[in-house]
Structures are given as C-alpha cells and as structure tokens.
Write a protein that holds these residues in place. Structure first.
Motif, mmCIF file in Angstrom:
data_model
loop_
_atom_site.group_PDB
_atom_site.id
_atom_site.type_symbol
_atom_site.label_atom_id
_atom_site.label_comp_id
_atom_site.label_asym_id
_atom_site.label_seq_id
_atom_site.Cartn_x
_atom_site.Cartn_y
_atom_site.Cartn_z
ATOM 1 N N HIS A 7 -5.284 -7.013 -0.750
ATOM 2 C CA HIS A 7 -4.299 -6.253 0.035
ATOM 3 C C HIS A 7 -2.878 -6.612 -0.374
ATOM 4 N N GLN A 49 -2.329 -4.721 -3.474
ATOM 5 C CA GLN A 49 -2.109 -3.332 -3.055
ATOM 6 C C GLN A 49 -0.688 -3.142 -2.524
ATOM 7 N N ASP A 70 2.064 -0.313 -3.036
ATOM 8 C CA ASP A 70 2.460 0.513 -1.883
ATOM 9 C C ASP A 70 3.985 0.573 -1.754
ATOM 10 N N TYR A 80 -7.584 -2.211 8.516
ATOM 11 C CA TYR A 80 -6.607 -1.133 8.426
ATOM 12 C C TYR A 80 -5.881 -1.250 7.090
ATOM 13 N N SER A 81 -5.218 -0.172 6.690
ATOM 14 C CA SER A 81 -4.478 -0.193 5.422
ATOM 15 C C SER A 81 -3.112 -0.843 5.628
ATOM 16 N N ASN A 82 -2.461 -1.200 4.514
ATOM 17 C CA ASN A 82 -1.097 -1.737 4.590
ATOM 18 C C ASN A 82 -0.162 -0.733 5.259
ATOM 19 N N ASP A 83 -0.333 0.539 4.939
ATOM 20 C CA ASP A 83 0.531 1.572 5.523
ATOM 21 C C ASP A 83 0.372 1.633 7.037
ATOM 22 N N GLN A 133 -3.085 -9.233 6.740
ATOM 23 C CA GLN A 133 -4.195 -8.790 5.902
ATOM 24 C C GLN A 133 -4.975 -9.954 5.303
#
Lengths: 202, 464
Positions: free
Chosen positions: A49, A52, A56, A142-145, A188
């Motif tokens: 993450h 990522q 991002d 959940y995603s970083n966004d 994360q």
C-alpha cells in the motif's frame, strides 16, 4: 511518632512494588522472550500500500518521501504513528481483537502478544474504547484513496460517521500532505503482518 | 525566621488552590461538552486543528484529574494536615512555588495537547517534556506536606494521615511508572500491563486515598462526632493498601497480556470491593443519629451522595470486572459511564463538599447565595445520574449490536439517541456549575465577616 509515621510510607512503597511485581513486572518477564524489532527492522518489509501510495499521489510522495523504500517507509510509519497519537485516534479505535463476541469474524485473527513486540508499539496503543471499529486488521480493507477521502471528511464516504474531519492533513489542492501520507501509510500497515484474510464483516 | 507567628493554616494558599480548581473544572467541562457535540455531528469547531475533538477530549480528562481534582485535594491537604498535626506546612514559600508550578503544568498540558504533543498514556497525556516538572512538583508537595506529620507531637496518628502518607509514597512512583516505562522501555502487551496499572493506580493510589483521608477528616468534624469504628478504619486502610495496587490489568481484559495477570487482576478487584464495603459501612455508622445533617448541611449532603455513588460504582465494578461482563461491555459507553460516576460522581462531589465548607472560611464571609448552591447540587446530581444511566444503556446496546455481527454503522446509529441525551445531561451539569461559579464569585465579593464568627458547619446550615 516518627517510626509510626514512617510505617505508612513504607507500607505505601511495599504495596506499590508488590502490585507492580504481580501486575507489571511478571507480564514483562513472561513476554521478554519475544524478540523486539526496531522501526527500521519492521520497515524492511515495505507494504504494497505504501508502494501504491507513491503512484496514487506521485508529486506529493516524491516531494516528502522520495522513493518507496525501507528508509522512507520507516520515516512514514514513525510520523504516521506520532500523528495517530497526537489526534488521540486510540481513544476511539482499539488495536486488539479479542477472542470473544465474534470479534474474529468481524475483524480477523485474534491478537497475540508477539504482534506488538516492536517500537511502533512503544507506547502501546491497545485503546480502551471503540466508537469506531478496531484497526489492528485494517491493512488492505480499504484503498489509499478511500482513506484520504475519509480523513478529509468522514461523512463523505460514511454518512453516519461521528469521526472528526482532518483537513490539516491535506494541501490546498485537497491532496494529502506529508503528515497525511504518513498517516495513511501507518493505517495501511496495521495488520499487514497477518497472512490470512481479515474478517468478513466491517 | 518566624518573627511573626505563623498561622496554622495558610488560608491564602487554600484559597488560590480552590480558585485554580474551579477554573480548571470549568475548562474541563466546556471541553467535555464540546466533545459530546461531535457525537451528534454538531461539533462547533470543525476543521480547526487546535480544537480537534480528539485533542479536546484529552484536555477534558486531564484537566478533570490534575486541574480540578488535584488542586482541590491540595487545598484540602493544606487545610487538614496542619489541623490534624497542630504544625504548619513545612514552608509557605514552598507552598506558593508548588501552586505556581502545578498550575504552570496545567497550562503547559493544555497547550501541549492542543498543539499535538500528547503522550499516548491514558490519564497521562501530559506531554513528555512536562513530565519531569510534574515529578519535581510531586516531590516538593510530598516534602511540604509530610514534614508537619513527622514533626507532630500528637500522641496518636489519625486515620486520615495514614491515607495521606501512603498516598505520598504511591503518587510519585505511580506517575514515574506510568509515564516512563511504557513510553521508553516496555513495548506492546507488557507495556499495556504497565499502562493499565497506571490508569488504575492514578485513581486507586492518588485520588482514592487522599479523597478518603479528607473524608475521615471532614465528616467527623462536621457531624461533631467521632468515626464509628476504629477497627473498620484499620480494615479499610490496610485492605485498600494491599489489594488496590494489584489490579491494573483489569483495564485490558481478554487482551494479549498473559492470562494469569488478567485472572489475578479480576480476583484482586473483587477483593477490594469487599474491603470498600467496610469503609462505606463505617461512614454510614458515623452518620447514624445525625442523619438530619444530610438535609441541613450541604457539605455533608455532597459527601454522602458521593459515598452512595462510591458504593454503587464498587458494586458495579465487582461485576463488570468479570470476563463474562467484559465480553459485552468492554470498549463501550458503559465504561465511560463508570468513569464519570467515579471521577465526578464520587470525587467531584466530595470536592464540592470541600468548597461548601472551605470557601466561606478562606473568604471570611458566609455564602452570598445559598439557593444557588442548592440548585447546583440538584442540577449536578440529576445531570450526572441521567448521564450514567444513559451511557450504561448505550454501552449495553453497543456491546450486543457488535456481538450480533450487524454492520458497524448499526451500532453508531443505535447510539445516536443516547449521545443526544448525554449532551443534554452535560448541559444540565454545566448549568449547575454556572450557578456554582456565580455563587463562588458573589461570595468572594460579599461583605467580610471575621473568621471567628463562622463556627464549623454553620456556613451551610440555612440551606434547605
């Protein structure tokens, strides 16, 4: 008179250390056989993450952390943990899964002592209250966004949320700043050491 | 050095500690109220970093413990110890240094927490760079207060002084242990055991012994009769001293801390609740035959209301500490209700009793507005009971919703009506404190009378 008075001072010291031995020193000795890792050792295993995060938010990541490597990951984890403490996140989110009340089904694997033997748990952040859910199995749920949006304004992704908003973790373009990236990297990371998939429920 | 004969009690020091206590109580309560609005999605300062709800929460708890309770306890000690020992405190100048240092610590704590330097130790969020100052302040306080006890020429040592001396030994040790070991040396689950011990000992080895010591002083003085049973006083003191320090891990039950420590904490907790019953019985035995004082003397009414709360919290504690209860109630608002009942319902109420008795003495004038004091009592009591009942119920709802595996949001949505009632109860408590603060102010500005014209207890006698 003096001797009599001193006996209460001595009683205070003796009972304190008796309690400290039973409730503090003995658990410390029991757990002392577990190896303790430094932040740098923990950060050798760079979280996907975090990698990522570099794609991002490329400009911001480059500016504050350079490349996603063990050094920058250690810096991000340390800083993220510090702001997690400063905002008292731990007063509303716990970091341990209990073996009761279906918590393993909700969050994931029941917590064990070896998970906490590193400098990022110095001081420990078990927490004593859950207004929001436990976070010790948060990595990858959940995603970083999602985390960025959620930190900026929680009700934008969770309408019923009572979590405060944290716009100071974002720059004027509403993209995460240094502290924001660090906090997302820390969140994360929580539970990333657990192999099995987390619990199904939220 | 003492060209002019020193007064036994330095009333100015008592007065300034009381003023500081009332000031930080107001700050703590406003912080708590603002924080409660966050739970109604109505926080008044959204997006302001310095007033972020998480930080304001820590100001609320720390100012309650160290600003409100500790200042009032120091005032009580400054009043009680010289009267029990017939010796003044070690040094008035040192007393002023302690007053200045302690309240500088409070200001630094507020600023530090709001600026983001809080330490992750519950009830010890005081920034790490302030902790050494706290240690120095505590050591100076112990010196100033224990010298008269050791200089005393009285033949016996009264039970209050047992509690004070034990607390003097405990407080510094507890503060050092809780603020340094888990911060620098002991990580993870073992650190949690130490932190649990700190959370617990702060209440058990600082607030509780000084609180009870002052009760053993004020209650017999105001009732004009001795404590009911010396034997029960002995059992109470030694039972609390033995069992209270060995239950810290009960704050982290069902956690990765070794189970033997958890079982030990549970057993010691149930044991201390049995001991506490002897203390409660002793005080109600003392009240026997003078129970009309609960109606006529507001200080006594605060004291005994607090003691009923104490009995209730201890009874509750003996049950909630079991692993069976913990499955449902841990992490919920039940615990928040319990904390408010102990820290405010017991020790806060006792402190209001000290104020009722001491404020007219240090200002040498009677209460200007007795009716407001009665309003303060009822608004505070009803507000607190409402809050405790409300949050206890909320805790049960949250615990069962979580276990049912319903979506997390269901527990938040189900809690919202409870959180609205909590804010209402907070508003009631705050309006009570507004009456109280006005009464303090009006009395301080009222016409002066000589201290001698205020015999014990009379200050509050007209209150219905």
């Amino acid at each position: 008179m003096e001797k009599f008075g001193a006996s209460f001072l001595i009683a205070g010291v003796v009972t304190f250390f008796l309690g400290f031995f039973l409730q503090g020193a003995m658990p410390v000795m029991t757990l002392s056989s577990l190896p303790t890792q430094t932040i740098e050792e923990v950060a050798q295993d760079v979280s996907p993450h975090f990698v990522q995060l570099a794609s991002d938010y490329p400009e911001e990541f480059k500016k504050y952390f350079g490349e996603p490597n063990p050094e920058s990951f250690a810096k991000a984890l340390d800083m993220g943990r510090d702001w997690y403490i400063a905002e008292a996140c731990w007063h509303c989110h716990s970091q341990f899964v209990r073996p009761v009340s279906n918590e393993d089904l909700r969050f994931g694997k029941v917590s064990t002592a070896d998970e906490y033997q590193n400098e990022l748990h110095l001081p420990q952040l078990f927490g004593t209250r859950r207004v929001g859910p436990d976070l010790s199995r948060l990595a990858g749920k959940y995603s970083n966004d999602w985390h960025a949006a959620h930190l900026y304004k929680p009700t934008s992704v969770v309408p019923y949320s009572v979590m405060p908003e944290y716009p100071w973790y974002f720059d004027e373009n509403k993209r995460p700043n240094e502290r924001g990236l660090a906090l997302i990297a820390y969140l994360q990371w929580l539970g990333s050491w657990v192999d099995e998939d987390g619990g199904g429920a939220q | 050095m003492q060209a002019v004969e020193r007064q036994l009690v330095n009333h100015d020091l008592v007065r300034f500690h009381l003023i500081a206590s009332a000031t930080f109580m107001a700050i703590s309560m406003l912080g708590g109220l603002a924080y409660s609005f966050q739970f109604n999605q109505l926080y008044p300062f959204p997006g302001v970093e310095w007033l972020s709800p998480g930080r304001v929460r820590m100001v609320h708890t720390n100012m309650a413990a160290y600003g409100f309770i500790a200042n009032a306890f120091i005032a009580g000690l400054l009043f009680a110890i010289p009267r029990l020992t017939r010796k003044p405190i070690f040094s008035d100048a040192l007393g002023w240094v302690i007053f200045g240092a302690w309240n500088l610590i409070m200001v630094l704590t507020i600023v530090g927490i709001l600026a983001g330097y809080a330490q992750a130790v519950e009830w010890g969020e005081t920034p790490i760079f302030v902790d050494p100052l706290v240690m120095v302040g505590l050591v100076l306080l112990v010196i100033n207060m224990s010298v008269p006890i050791f200089r005393s020429e009285e033949s016996g040592m009264y039970v209050s002084l047992w509690y004070f001396l034990a607390a003097f030994a405990w407080t510094g040790l507890v503060y050092f242990m809780g603020n340094y070991l888990p911060q620098f040396w002991v990580p993870g689950a073992a650190g949690a055991a130490i932190t649990g011990l700190f959370i617990h000992d702060l209440v058990g080895l600082f607030v509780t012994p000084i609180g009870w010591g002052l009760m053993y002083f004020f209650v017999p003085v105001l009732l004009r009769k001795p404590i009911w049973s010396h034997a029960l006083s002995l059992i109470g003191f030694w039972g609390i001293a033995f069992f209270y320090p060995m239950q810290g891990v009960h704050h982290f039950l069902l956690s990765p801390i070794p189970m033997y420590a958890q079982y030990g904490a549970v057993v010691a907790t149930i044991a201390v609740e049995i001991v506490v019953i002897t203390v409660i019985v002793n005080f109600f035995g003392t009240l026997h035959g003078r129970s009309e004082a609960v109606r006529g003397n507001l200080a006594i009414r605060w004291f005994y209301t607090g003691m009923i709360m104490y009995a209730l919290t201890c009874l509750q504690c003996a049950f909630q500490v079991t692993l069976t209860f913990q499955k449902i109630i841990h992490f919920t608002d039940w615990v928040v209700a319990h904390a408010h009942m102990v820290m405010f319902g017991v020790f806060g109420f006792w402190i209001f009793g000290f104020f009722v008795e001491l404020w007219p003495r240090v200002y040498q004038r009677p209460w200007a507005t007795p009716r407001l004091l009665t309003a303060h009592y009822w608004l505070t009591l009803i507000g607190l009971v409402l809050m405790v009942v409300d949050l206890t119920g909320a805790g049960l709802v949250q615990g069962y919703v979580w276990r049912s595996l319903a979506h997390w949001g269901d527990s938040v949505i189900a809690s919202m009506p409870f959180w609205t009632v909590r804010t209402v109860s907070g508003l009631m408590i705050i309006s009570g404190q507004a009456c109280f603060l006005y009464a303090l102010w009006a009395t301080a500005r009222g016409p002066a009378r000589s201290r001698d014209s205020l015999p014990v207890g009379v200050a509050t006698e007209p209150i219905g």
